[in-house]
Design an enzyme around this catalytic site. Structure first.
Site, short mmCIF file in Angstrom:
data_model
loop_
_atom_site.label_atom_id
_atom_site.label_comp_id
_atom_site.label_asym_id
_atom_site.label_seq_id
_atom_site.Cartn_x
_atom_site.Cartn_y
_atom_site.Cartn_z
N CYS A 70 -1.58 -7.08 1.40
CA CYS A 70 -2.82 -6.48 0.56
C CYS A 70 -2.87 -6.96 -0.99
O CYS A 70 -1.86 -6.83 -1.77
CB CYS A 70 -2.26 -4.88 0.41
SG CYS A 70 -3.10 -3.93 -0.61
N CYS A 73 -2.16 -4.17 -3.60
CA CYS A 73 -1.01 -3.83 -3.72
C CYS A 73 -0.23 -4.73 -4.49
O CYS A 73 0.85 -4.30 -5.43
CB CYS A 73 -0.21 -3.75 -2.29
SG CYS A 73 -1.17 -2.50 -1.16
#
Length: 145
Positions: A70, A73
């Site tokens: 991600c 993230c």
């Protein structure tokens, strides 16, 4: 008058410590391993530690649910670390959802990154999406009692 004691899980050895609430600002150490209980940093959780940290900590605990694939993230990771350094009396922890899928499943994470705030095993708030450190700090401060 009885002083309120709070349970705090050691990020180093996972021992549950009982600390007088008034001592949280005095940098308490673990009774078992003597390491600092409140580190001002975000520590990594595993399948074995996530439930204990969430269920046993009676101080505000912020868990960042993230995944290695991600990009938001990964962009937020240093921001989360910076926020942790600004709020040393709050427990900051991270759980890698793609590595520990079964450990993350009970928290019904639908988007990444998602920060979930817990106190005494109960979810009190959640925030999805990558945020800069100052917004993380503001969100966490809005949850403190």
């Amino acid at each position: 008058m009885n002083e309120q004691n709070l349970h705090l899980v050691c990020p180093h050895c996972q021992a549950t410590n009982r600390i007088p609430a008034a001592r949280l600002t005095a940098a308490p150490n673990c009774g078992r391993c003597r390491q600092p209980l409140l580190t001002g940093s975000a520590h990594e959780l595993s399948a074995h530690t996530v439930n204990k940290v969430i269920q046993k900590n009676e101080v505000l605990t912020i868990v960042d649910f993230w995944a290695s694939w991600c990009q938001p993230c990964l962009m937020m990771a240093p921001q989360f670390k910076e926020a942790a350094s600004q709020l040393p009396q709050v427990v900051f922890a991270k759980l890698q959802t793609d590595k520990y899928e079964q450990a993350a499943a009970p928290y019904r994470i639908r988007s990444l990154p998602t920060m979930v705030a817990f106190r005494g095993g109960k979810e009190i708030a959640r925030q999805s999406g990558a945020l800069p450190s100052q917004q993380i700090v503001q969100w966490v401060q809005s949850l403190q009692s």
